[in-house]
Scaffold this motif. Structure first.
Motif, PDB file in Angstrom:
ATOM      1  N   ILE A  71       0.835  -1.200   0.000  1.00 22.52           N
ATOM      2  CA  ILE A  71       0.000   0.000   0.000  1.00 22.52           C
ATOM      3  C   ILE A  71       0.874   1.255   0.000  1.00 22.52           C
ATOM      4  O   ILE A  71       0.861   2.061   0.920  1.00 22.52           O
ATOM      5  N   ILE A  72       1.592   1.439  -1.093  1.00 19.90           N
ATOM      6  CA  ILE A  72       2.550   2.517  -1.211  1.00 19.90           C
ATOM      7  C   ILE A  72       1.938   3.694  -1.939  1.00 19.90           C
ATOM      8  O   ILE A  72       1.382   3.528  -3.027  1.00 19.90           O
ATOM      9  N   PHE A  73       2.066   4.861  -1.353  1.00 17.93           N
ATOM     10  CA  PHE A  73       1.619   6.076  -2.025  1.00 17.93           C
ATOM     11  C   PHE A  73       2.766   6.736  -2.779  1.00 17.93           C
ATOM     12  O   PHE A  73       2.630   7.145  -3.912  1.00 17.93           O
ATOM     13  N   SER A  74       3.915   6.826  -2.104  1.00 22.99           N
ATOM     14  CA  SER A  74       5.053   7.501  -2.721  1.00 22.99           C
ATOM     15  C   SER A  74       6.341   7.006  -2.081  1.00 22.99           C
ATOM     16  O   SER A  74       6.389   6.728  -0.893  1.00 22.99           O
ATOM     17  N   ILE A  75       7.381   6.896  -2.908  1.00 20.68           N
ATOM     18  CA  ILE A  75       8.696   6.501  -2.405  1.00 20.68           C
ATOM     19  C   ILE A  75       9.657   7.659  -2.595  1.00 20.68           C
ATOM     20  O   ILE A  75       9.791   8.185  -3.706  1.00 20.68           O
ATOM     21  N   ASN A  76      10.326   8.048  -1.533  1.00 23.91           N
ATOM     22  CA  ASN A  76      11.309   9.118  -1.626  1.00 23.91           C
ATOM     23  C   ASN A  76      12.665   8.513  -1.968  1.00 23.91           C
ATOM     24  O   ASN A  76      12.972   8.209  -3.103  1.00 23.91           O
ATOM     25  N   ARG A  77      13.448   8.276  -0.977  1.00 22.67           N
ATOM     26  CA  ARG A  77      14.791   7.747  -1.194  1.00 22.67           C
ATOM     27  C   ARG A  77      14.783   6.230  -1.156  1.00 22.67           C
ATOM     28  O   ARG A  77      14.081   5.616  -0.368  1.00 22.67           O
ATOM     29  N   MET A  78      15.572   5.611  -2.026  1.00 25.50           N
ATOM     30  CA  MET A  78      15.840   4.171  -1.977  1.00 25.50           C
ATOM     31  C   MET A  78      17.350   4.000  -1.881  1.00 25.50           C
ATOM     32  O   MET A  78      18.112   4.843  -2.372  1.00 25.50           O
ATOM     33  N   GLY A  79      17.741   2.917  -1.253  1.00 25.00           N
ATOM     34  CA  GLY A  79      19.175   2.735  -1.084  1.00 25.00           C
ATOM     35  C   GLY A  79      19.567   1.292  -0.863  1.00 25.00           C
ATOM     36  O   GLY A  79      18.719   0.426  -0.631  1.00 25.00           O
ATOM     37  N   TRP A  80      20.859   1.070  -0.970  1.00 25.56           N
ATOM     38  CA  TRP A  80      21.448  -0.242  -0.702  1.00 25.56           C
ATOM     39  C   TRP A  80      22.443  -0.100   0.445  1.00 25.56           C
ATOM     40  O   TRP A  80      23.263   0.826   0.457  1.00 25.56           O
ATOM     41  N   TYR A  81      22.351  -1.021   1.380  1.00 25.14           N
ATOM     42  CA  TYR A  81      23.261  -1.092   2.502  1.00 25.14           C
ATOM     43  C   TYR A  81      23.845  -2.491   2.516  1.00 25.14           C
ATOM     44  O   TYR A  81      23.298  -3.411   1.912  1.00 25.14           O
ATOM     45  N   ARG A  82      24.954  -2.661   3.227  1.00 28.15           N
ATOM     46  CA  ARG A  82      25.535  -4.002   3.329  1.00 28.15           C
ATOM     47  C   ARG A  82      26.098  -4.221   4.717  1.00 28.15           C
ATOM     48  O   ARG A  82      26.472  -3.273   5.406  1.00 28.15           O
ATOM     49  N   ASP A 110      12.504   4.791   1.885  1.00 34.20           N
ATOM     50  CA  ASP A 110      11.823   5.786   2.704  1.00 34.20           C
ATOM     51  C   ASP A 110      10.534   6.144   1.950  1.00 34.20           C
ATOM     52  O   ASP A 110      10.597   6.768   0.891  1.00 34.20           O
ATOM     53  N   LEU A 111       9.400   5.705   2.479  1.00 34.90           N
ATOM     54  CA  LEU A 111       8.186   5.818   1.687  1.00 34.90           C
ATOM     55  C   LEU A 111       6.960   6.150   2.530  1.00 34.90           C
ATOM     56  O   LEU A 111       6.969   6.041   3.762  1.00 34.90           O
ATOM     57  N   ILE A 112       5.902   6.573   1.828  1.00 27.53           N
ATOM     58  CA  ILE A 112       4.615   6.877   2.458  1.00 27.53           C
ATOM     59  C   ILE A 112       3.632   5.773   2.068  1.00 27.53           C
ATOM     60  O   ILE A 112       3.500   5.449   0.878  1.00 27.53           O
ATOM     61  N   THR A 113       2.951   5.221   3.032  1.00 28.12           N
ATOM     62  CA  THR A 113       1.895   4.252   2.749  1.00 28.12           C
ATOM     63  C   THR A 113       0.545   4.953   2.836  1.00 28.12           C
ATOM     64  O   THR A 113       0.406   6.018   3.427  1.00 28.12           O
ATOM     65  N   THR A 114      -0.451   4.310   2.249  1.00 29.88           N
ATOM     66  CA  THR A 114      -1.808   4.861   2.297  1.00 29.88           C
ATOM     67  C   THR A 114      -2.493   4.520   3.618  1.00 29.88           C
ATOM     68  O   THR A 114      -3.671   4.820   3.785  1.00 29.88           O
ATOM     69  N   MET A 115      -1.717   3.937   4.543  1.00 27.79           N
ATOM     70  CA  MET A 115      -2.278   3.664   5.864  1.00 27.79           C
ATOM     71  C   MET A 115      -1.909   4.759   6.858  1.00 27.79           C
ATOM     72  O   MET A 115      -2.740   5.253   7.606  1.00 27.79           O
ATOM     73  N   THR A 116      -0.635   5.141   6.874  1.00 27.22           N
ATOM     74  CA  THR A 116      -0.175   6.105   7.868  1.00 27.22           C
ATOM     75  C   THR A 116      -0.007   7.522   7.310  1.00 27.22           C
ATOM     76  O   THR A 116      -0.037   8.483   8.068  1.00 27.22           O
ATOM     77  N   TRP A 117       0.228   7.641   6.025  1.00 30.96           N
ATOM     78  CA  TRP A 117       0.426   8.935   5.352  1.00 30.96           C
ATOM     79  C   TRP A 117       1.581   9.726   5.936  1.00 30.96           C
ATOM     80  O   TRP A 117       1.571  10.962   5.919  1.00 30.96           O
ATOM     81  N   ILE A 118       2.591   9.002   6.436  1.00 27.86           N
ATOM     82  CA  ILE A 118       3.832   9.645   6.866  1.00 27.86           C
ATOM     83  C   ILE A 118       4.983   8.843   6.288  1.00 27.86           C
ATOM     84  O   ILE A 118       4.830   7.662   5.957  1.00 27.86           O
ATOM     85  N   PHE A 119       6.162   9.501   6.159  1.00 29.05           N
ATOM     86  CA  PHE A 119       7.326   8.783   5.660  1.00 29.05           C
ATOM     87  C   PHE A 119       7.797   7.793   6.719  1.00 29.05           C
ATOM     88  O   PHE A 119       7.968   8.130   7.879  1.00 29.05           O
ATOM     89  N   GLU A 120       8.018   6.558   6.289  1.00 31.37           N
ATOM     90  CA  GLU A 120       8.547   5.511   7.157  1.00 31.37           C
ATOM     91  C   GLU A 120       9.637   4.753   6.405  1.00 31.37           C
ATOM     92  O   GLU A 120       9.636   4.729   5.179  1.00 31.37           O
ATOM     93  N   GLU A 121      10.512   4.146   7.174  1.00 32.87           N
ATOM     94  CA  GLU A 121      11.637   3.426   6.587  1.00 32.87           C
ATOM     95  C   GLU A 121      11.355   1.926   6.587  1.00 32.87           C
ATOM     96  O   GLU A 121      10.915   1.369   7.599  1.00 32.87           O
ATOM     97  N   TYR A 122      11.621   1.300   5.456  1.00 32.05           N
ATOM     98  CA  TYR A 122      11.425  -0.142   5.321  1.00 32.05           C
ATOM     99  C   TYR A 122      12.704  -0.796   4.819  1.00 32.05           C
ATOM    100  O   TYR A 122      13.500  -0.166   4.096  1.00 32.05           O
ATOM    101  N   TRP A 123      12.868  -2.064   5.198  1.00 28.82           N
ATOM    102  CA  TRP A 123      14.051  -2.836   4.820  1.00 28.82           C
ATOM    103  C   TRP A 123      13.645  -4.141   4.145  1.00 28.82           C
ATOM    104  O   TRP A 123      12.626  -4.729   4.487  1.00 28.82           O
TER     105      TRP A 123
END
Length: 121
Positions: free
Chosen positions: A27-38, A98-111
């Motif tokens: 349920i993604i509304f918008s994605i800001n930053r995406m990244g790769w970590y190791r 770092d994205l906004i879901t249609t549930m919370t409508w705030i930016f949250e970080e996902y892995w």
């Protein structure tokens, strides 16, 4: 409600190349930053490369000139092309968004769950 799924890891010889993919779904509304970590065994997780929705990329000094991050906003997918791989690149690679879901409508970080990259002869 959101999943990040990585693919493309594996075993490669020094000097070889790999391409990692990360697709975000749910349920993604918008994605800001995406990244790769190791994260290598016994070491802290470190940022490898990040990219904004506008395509602005940044890289760790250790991978500059060898790795390239890109994204397809229409597919909610980020890519990491890794060339001239070295044994010290061996690690579990994690996707981050770092994205906004249609549930919370705030930016949250996902892995994502991570994908193993092993560089060895």
């Amino acid at each position: 409600q959101v999943q990040l799924v990585e693919s493309g890891g594996g075993l490669v010889q020094p000097g070889g190349s790999l391409r990692l993919s990360c697709t975000a779904s749910g349920i993604i509304f918008s994605i800001n930053r995406m990244g790769w970590y190791r994260q290598a065994p016994g070491k802290q997780r470190e940022a490898v490369a990040t990219i904004t929705s506008g395509g602005s990329a940044s890289y760790a000094d250790s991978v500059k000139g060898r790795f390239t991050i890109s994204r397809d906003n229409a597919k909610n997918t980020a890519y990491l092309v890794m060339n001239s791989l070295k044994p010290e690149d061996t690690a579990v690679y994690y996707c981050n968004a770092d994205l906004i879901t249609t549930m919370t409508w705030i930016f949250e970080e996902y892995w994502g769950q991570g994908t193993q990259v092993t560089v060895s002869s």
